[in-house]
Design an enzyme around this catalytic site. Structure first.
Site, mmCIF file in Angstrom:
data_model
loop_
_atom_site.group_PDB
_atom_site.id
_atom_site.type_symbol
_atom_site.label_atom_id
_atom_site.label_comp_id
_atom_site.label_asym_id
_atom_site.label_seq_id
_atom_site.Cartn_x
_atom_site.Cartn_y
_atom_site.Cartn_z
ATOM 1 N N TYR A 199 20.455 11.473 21.604
ATOM 2 C CA TYR A 199 20.967 12.720 22.176
ATOM 3 C C TYR A 199 21.944 13.391 21.217
ATOM 4 O O TYR A 199 22.034 14.626 21.173
ATOM 5 C CB TYR A 199 21.650 12.445 23.519
ATOM 6 C CG TYR A 199 20.694 12.335 24.683
ATOM 7 C CD1 TYR A 199 20.288 13.466 25.382
ATOM 8 C CD2 TYR A 199 20.193 11.101 25.080
ATOM 9 C CE1 TYR A 199 19.407 13.372 26.449
ATOM 10 C CE2 TYR A 199 19.310 10.995 26.143
ATOM 11 C CZ TYR A 199 18.920 12.131 26.822
ATOM 12 O OH TYR A 199 18.043 12.047 27.872
ATOM 13 N N GLU A 212 19.304 7.842 33.034
ATOM 14 C CA GLU A 212 18.392 6.923 32.352
ATOM 15 C C GLU A 212 18.966 5.513 32.275
ATOM 16 O O GLU A 212 18.215 4.522 32.340
ATOM 17 C CB GLU A 212 18.056 7.467 30.958
ATOM 18 C CG GLU A 212 17.167 8.704 31.030
ATOM 19 C CD GLU A 212 17.170 9.548 29.768
ATOM 20 O OE1 GLU A 212 17.542 9.012 28.693
ATOM 21 O OE2 GLU A 212 16.830 10.747 29.850
#
Length: 400
Positions: free
Chosen positions: A95, A137
């Site tokens: 990310y 997640e």
């Protein structure tokens, strides 16, 4: 936390994203792959080639900007993407890479419009979204670690059997290489399969719906061979599996994921599929048939002709043995021997089905190409079927 001022700034960029979102995401992917070519092994380069991924990301960024004051409304999308990311084994540090190149792309594409205030607002906005995704997640990864038979990352499975289902579709029966238990899953879920493509010297990962009911013996995926003259990288993978992967070979797969699953709100279920879209619905149908619950099940499938229809014999067996299951088949071309059976000529058309009724107290599951899904959903909603009772899955980047 985003300040009210930053939220206003994000909202002010919405018109720019509507008109120039795809240009921004195209620049972003080119920039990121230039700096991190190893990520080409993780991303679907077929969808990069076609532009589908750039468009899907532009739509996602726009949706996030439009709902910046209430990101909770995007949780269904966050869950959908989260399942995909977990199946790809996406990690938090990735990310950071995306954030770096997304902010740099905003600056490079918007130029003078990308003031320090705009960049600071988008940095905070991306940080908020990344935090939301990573947290969601993390819970999914933790669940897999705590569930018997599940795993995080990749695991080797052996192709136990390879069965041709139609002229275009072949099933692969997969068992664990180490002899451990086959994982349980929810009917409708998929696995990711990782293969190395010598033609482009890259690993590529694709998702394939599990096409059988949960069982202790195997997972089954059913893959359509792409036969276009100029097929893209996605076509390379389907042909690689058909031509190069044989019984006894090893495939690296992820544990089951996906949220297109049975809801069990009403006893009656209607399964509507186009082409290879029948695979997750086949898993649902087989599972309900085996459970022997008193459920009315309707199977509606559309494809080009009898040659390309998969699971025909299996469906005939199910409908003969279970009076609760009714099937209806649409072929673009129908030969004379099929005319007497529950086979209809042309595209999906509910009005052709004898005694058909749009029943509000039923669940409707749809899978197939984008135009097929859109047409079916419109016809259902036009006939007073609540959107809350309609569930669909579009293969590939989401565009509906």
């Amino acid at each position: 936390m985003l300040s009210d001022k930053q939220k206003e700034i994000i909202l002010s960029t919405v018109p720019l994203l509507r008109t120039g979102g795809v240009a921004l995401t195209t620049h972003f992917y080119n920039r990121m792959f230039t700096h991190h070519p190893e990520l080409k092994n993780l991303f679907n380069m077929g969808n990069q080639q076609s532009g589908k991924q750039q468009t899907a990301l532009a739509m996602a960024v726009l949706a996030y900007a439009e709902n910046i004051s209430n990101p909770a409304v995007l949780m269904p999308a966050v869950d959908l993407i989260g399942h995909k990311h977990v199946s790809l084994n996406i990690q938090p540090e990735q990310y950071d890479i995306v954030g770096t190149h997304l902010l740099a792309s905003i600056k490079e594409v918007l130029q003078d419009l990308a003031t320090d205030e705009v960049l600071d607002a988008w940095k905070a906005a991306y940080g908020q979204l990344a935090g939301l995704m990573i947290g969601h997640e993390a819970k999914m990864y933790e669940g897999k670690q705590q569930t018997n038979g599940q795993w995080v990352g990749w695991k080797n499975f052996k192709v136990q059997r390879k069965v041709q289902e139609s002229k275009e579709i072949t099933s692969f029966y997969l068992v664990t290489e180490d002899g451990s238990a086959v994982p349980n899953f929810i009917p409708g879920q998929y696995i990711s399969v990782q293969v190395f493509l010598p033609n482009i010297n890259l690993n590529q990962i694709r998702q394939y719906s599990i096409s059988c009911a949960p069982n202790k013996d195997y997972l089954r995926i059913s893959v359509k061979r792409e036969r276009n003259e100029k097929f893209d990288i996605n076509g390379m993978i389907s042909n690689f599996l058909h031509d190069e992967v044989h019984e006894g070979n090893i495939l690296s797969i992820s544990s089951p994921a996906g949220n297109f699953t049975l809801q069990n709100m009403y006893p009656k279920k209607v399964f509507i599929s186009g082409g290879i879209g029948q695979t997750p619905l086949m898993s649902m149908l087989e599972s309900l048939d085996q459970s022997k619950e008193n459920s009315e099940l309707v199977w509606i499938h559309a494809c080009r002709n009898e040659e390309v229809r998969a699971f025909g014999n299996r469906l005939e067996t199910i409908t003969k043995e279970n009076q609760q299951v009714k099937q209806h088949q649409f072929y673009e071309v129908v030969n004379e021997t099929l005319a007497a059976k529950d086979v209809y000529e042309g595209m999906l058309d509910f009005s052709k089905i004898e005694k058909w009724q749009f029943e509000p107290e039923a669940e409707y599951y749809i899978c197939g190409p984008k135009p097929f899904i859109e047409k079916a959903v419109k016809e259902l909603t036009d006939n007073k079927i609540s959107e809350k009772h309609i569930f669909f899955e579009e293969f590939g980047p989401k565009s509906i």
